[in-house]
Design a protein around this motif. Sequence first.
Motif, PDB file in Angstrom:
ATOM      1  N   PHE A  19      78.367 -28.401 -45.775  1.00 31.46           N
ATOM      2  CA  PHE A  19      79.255 -29.350 -45.102  1.00 31.46           C
ATOM      3  C   PHE A  19      79.893 -30.322 -46.083  1.00 31.46           C
ATOM      4  CE2 PHE A  19      80.092 -33.427 -43.082  1.00 31.46           C
ATOM      5  CZ  PHE A  19      80.965 -33.037 -42.092  1.00 31.46           C
ATOM      6  N   GLN A  20      79.101 -30.862 -46.995  1.00 30.47           N
ATOM      7  CA  GLN A  20      79.635 -31.846 -47.945  1.00 30.47           C
ATOM      8  C   GLN A  20      80.717 -31.237 -48.827  1.00 30.47           C
ATOM      9  OE1 GLN A  20      76.710 -34.530 -49.924  1.00 30.47           O
ATOM     10  NE2 GLN A  20      75.239 -33.139 -48.949  1.00 30.47           N
ATOM     11  N   ARG A  21      80.453 -30.052 -49.352  1.00 29.54           N
ATOM     12  CA  ARG A  21      81.445 -29.397 -50.217  1.00 29.54           C
ATOM     13  C   ARG A  21      82.692 -29.035 -49.426  1.00 29.54           C
ATOM     14  NH1 ARG A  21      78.169 -24.650 -52.014  1.00 29.54           N
ATOM     15  NH2 ARG A  21      76.916 -25.256 -50.251  1.00 29.54           N
ATOM     16  N   ALA A  22      82.506 -28.577 -48.171  1.00 25.66           N
ATOM     17  CA  ALA A  22      83.653 -28.238 -47.329  1.00 25.66           C
ATOM     18  C   ALA A  22      84.465 -29.488 -46.988  1.00 25.66           C
ATOM     19  CB  ALA A  22      83.183 -27.539 -46.058  1.00 25.66           C
ATOM     20  N   LEU A  23      83.789 -30.607 -46.752  1.00 20.42           N
ATOM     21  CA  LEU A  23      84.494 -31.853 -46.458  1.00 20.42           C
ATOM     22  C   LEU A  23      85.339 -32.294 -47.651  1.00 20.42           C
ATOM     23  CD1 LEU A  23      85.013 -34.202 -44.519  1.00 20.42           C
ATOM     24  CD2 LEU A  23      82.992 -35.314 -45.486  1.00 20.42           C
ATOM     25  N   ILE A  24      84.817 -32.149 -48.840  1.00 26.18           N
ATOM     26  CA  ILE A  24      85.587 -32.485 -50.043  1.00 26.18           C
ATOM     27  C   ILE A  24      86.805 -31.575 -50.161  1.00 26.18           C
ATOM     28  CG2 ILE A  24      85.510 -32.453 -52.566  1.00 26.18           C
ATOM     29  CD1 ILE A  24      82.613 -33.487 -52.308  1.00 26.18           C
ATOM     30  N   LEU A  25      86.632 -30.288 -49.846  1.00 22.22           N
ATOM     31  CA  LEU A  25      87.774 -29.374 -49.884  1.00 22.22           C
ATOM     32  C   LEU A  25      88.832 -29.751 -48.854  1.00 22.22           C
ATOM     33  CD1 LEU A  25      85.938 -25.965 -50.417  1.00 22.22           C
ATOM     34  CD2 LEU A  25      87.434 -27.131 -52.038  1.00 22.22           C
ATOM     35  N   VAL A  26      88.403 -30.178 -47.667  1.00 22.79           N
ATOM     36  CA  VAL A  26      89.359 -30.616 -46.644  1.00 22.79           C
ATOM     37  C   VAL A  26      90.126 -31.844 -47.135  1.00 22.79           C
ATOM     38  CG1 VAL A  26      89.553 -31.666 -44.348  1.00 22.79           C
ATOM     39  CG2 VAL A  26      88.170 -29.630 -44.662  1.00 22.79           C
ATOM     40  N   PHE A  31      92.257 -26.250 -46.994  1.00 21.73           N
ATOM     41  CA  PHE A  31      91.687 -26.011 -45.677  1.00 21.73           C
ATOM     42  C   PHE A  31      91.069 -24.630 -45.526  1.00 21.73           C
ATOM     43  CE2 PHE A  31      95.243 -29.030 -45.143  1.00 21.73           C
ATOM     44  CZ  PHE A  31      94.481 -30.145 -44.828  1.00 21.73           C
ATOM     45  N   GLU A  32      91.691 -23.615 -46.099  1.00 19.16           N
ATOM     46  CA  GLU A  32      91.173 -22.258 -45.976  1.00 19.16           C
ATOM     47  C   GLU A  32      89.846 -22.104 -46.724  1.00 19.16           C
ATOM     48  OE1 GLU A  32      92.485 -17.650 -46.921  1.00 19.16           O
ATOM     49  OE2 GLU A  32      93.969 -19.240 -47.064  1.00 19.16           O
ATOM     50  N   ALA A  33      89.770 -22.650 -47.927  1.00 19.18           N
ATOM     51  CA  ALA A  33      88.535 -22.564 -48.708  1.00 19.18           C
ATOM     52  C   ALA A  33      87.409 -23.328 -48.011  1.00 19.18           C
ATOM     53  CB  ALA A  33      88.747 -23.102 -50.114  1.00 19.18           C
ATOM     54  N   ALA A  34      87.750 -24.445 -47.370  1.00 17.65           N
ATOM     55  CA  ALA A  34      86.741 -25.216 -46.635  1.00 17.65           C
ATOM     56  C   ALA A  34      86.182 -24.395 -45.485  1.00 17.65           C
ATOM     57  CB  ALA A  34      87.342 -26.511 -46.118  1.00 17.65           C
ATOM     58  N   TYR A  42      85.480 -27.778 -39.084  1.00 18.10           N
ATOM     59  CA  TYR A  42      86.464 -28.396 -38.199  1.00 18.10           C
ATOM     60  C   TYR A  42      85.846 -28.804 -36.866  1.00 18.10           C
ATOM     61  CZ  TYR A  42      89.529 -26.802 -41.812  1.00 18.10           C
ATOM     62  OH  TYR A  42      90.096 -26.603 -43.039  1.00 18.10           O
ATOM     63  N   SER A  43      84.925 -28.001 -36.351  1.00 20.44           N
ATOM     64  CA  SER A  43      84.253 -28.399 -35.117  1.00 20.44           C
ATOM     65  C   SER A  43      83.352 -29.612 -35.371  1.00 20.44           C
ATOM     66  CB  SER A  43      83.452 -27.236 -34.526  1.00 20.44           C
ATOM     67  OG  SER A  43      82.420 -26.839 -35.394  1.00 20.44           O
ATOM     68  N   CYS A  44      82.757 -29.701 -36.547  1.00 24.27           N
ATOM     69  CA  CYS A  44      81.943 -30.876 -36.900  1.00 24.27           C
ATOM     70  C   CYS A  44      82.811 -32.123 -36.994  1.00 24.27           C
ATOM     71  CB  CYS A  44      81.227 -30.656 -38.229  1.00 24.27           C
ATOM     72  SG  CYS A  44      79.827 -29.549 -38.156  1.00 24.27           S
ATOM     73  N   LEU A  45      83.974 -32.005 -37.595  1.00 25.17           N
ATOM     74  CA  LEU A  45      84.864 -33.158 -37.725  1.00 25.17           C
ATOM     75  C   LEU A  45      85.355 -33.644 -36.364  1.00 25.17           C
ATOM     76  CD1 LEU A  45      86.900 -32.206 -40.909  1.00 25.17           C
ATOM     77  CD2 LEU A  45      85.045 -33.874 -40.702  1.00 25.17           C
TER      78      LEU A  45
END
Length: 87
Positions: A19-26, A31-34, A42-45
């Motif tokens: 989640f943390q790494r994906a949030l940084i990517l967002v 967005f695709e890499a996240a 995205y559902s978490c956000l």
Amino acid sequence: MFPCISKTLFGIECLGCGFQRALILVLQGNFEAAFKLYPAIYSCLIFILFIGLHFADSKRNYKKSLTVLAILNGIIMIGGYYYKHFL
């Protein structure tokens, strides 16, 4: 970044790993890499946004929305975990 306690102690990733790494990517606009890293990002956000709305706007009742989003988010997290580790 915060280390995952489950992965540190048991060597097994939890449902929130990535989640943390994906949030940084967002936040960087990737967005695709996240999504590929953590499909439930995205559902978490959206869930976090509704939690914020629940506390910020006490006049409205967000309990039903939060329940539906929590169940949906849980299903997406479990599906992403299964896809990441077993397929």
